[in-house]
Write an enzyme that holds these catalytic residues in place. Sequence first.
Site, short mmCIF file in Angstrom:
data_model
loop_
_atom_site.label_atom_id
_atom_site.label_comp_id
_atom_site.label_asym_id
_atom_site.label_seq_id
_atom_site.Cartn_x
_atom_site.Cartn_y
_atom_site.Cartn_z
N TYR A 1 17.21 -12.95 28.33
CA TYR A 1 16.84 -13.10 26.65
C TYR A 1 18.01 -13.68 26.00
O TYR A 1 19.14 -13.69 26.62
CB TYR A 1 16.73 -11.61 26.16
CG TYR A 1 17.88 -10.58 26.22
CD1 TYR A 1 18.84 -10.44 25.35
CD2 TYR A 1 17.92 -9.59 27.24
CE1 TYR A 1 20.04 -9.57 25.60
CE2 TYR A 1 18.73 -8.69 27.41
CZ TYR A 1 19.96 -8.78 26.44
OH TYR A 1 20.75 -7.95 26.60
N HIS B 1 19.64 -8.48 33.48
CA HIS B 1 20.36 -7.48 33.79
C HIS B 1 19.83 -6.02 33.59
O HIS B 1 18.63 -5.97 32.68
CB HIS B 1 21.86 -7.21 33.13
CG HIS B 1 21.47 -7.37 31.52
ND1 HIS B 1 21.41 -8.58 30.88
CD2 HIS B 1 21.60 -6.32 30.76
CE1 HIS B 1 21.30 -8.42 29.67
NE2 HIS B 1 21.18 -6.99 29.57
FE LIG Z 1 20.99 -5.84 27.71
#
Ligand SMILES: [Fe+2]
Length: 237
Positions: free
Chosen positions: A147, A160
């Site tokens: 992101y 992650h």
């Molecule tokens: Fe995050």
Amino acid sequence: MKQRVELPGYRRDDVDVDPAYLSPDYVATRSRAPKRPLVLLPHTLTEVTGPVYGHERVGELDHDLTSQHEGEPLGERIILHGRVFDGDRRPVRNTLIEIWQANASGRYHHAVDRHPAPLDPNFTGAGRCLTDDEGRYRFITVKPGAYPWLNHPNAWRAAHIHVSLFGPAFATRVVTQMYFPGDPLFFQDPIFHSVRDPRHRELMISEFDLDETVPEWALAYKFDIFLRGREATPMED
Ligand SMILES: [Fe+2]
């Protein structure tokens, strides 16, 4: 005369393993990091003894992030598993592990996430479980997407999963992030690089695990967590 009771306390953090509070490339730490040296407080009775989590609070399906809604979430289903060890390589049993993550499109189910990627009505992105007697844990989830964030031009976080471990007391809570092997964004992720020693950075990357991969169903990734010692997993404080 009153007798003074010595509390056992907990081993302090390994200062070279964890990221520094101030990592200037991770821009938010410039205002967030303490400006003065920290004062180490003694471990008190409440820090060492509580709170204690009851088994009944963790539901049987809390570890399965793909079964919390009516349908299955979109994305690549994965199994995330591993073991938790203490500084002497002994398994840590009965510890609460919580995870939270973005969905497969890289969007968090959170009010402040403005990434123009779709929310998934079948994915909240949070789960938890307790380690068993061998320190083992296992989650079923989907692989989170990368992101964007505003740290620097064209900044993207490497995919992650956030991981929190809660032992029997406040003083034993630790938080880290788990990454996936071979991520092309490692080179530009200042949070990943805030752990300065590359050997310690590697300890935050999970391992693809063919043995635990379930045929025709889901790839598995293994992430062992070492709370202390030379191989300690870097932790955020
Ligand atoms: Fe995050």
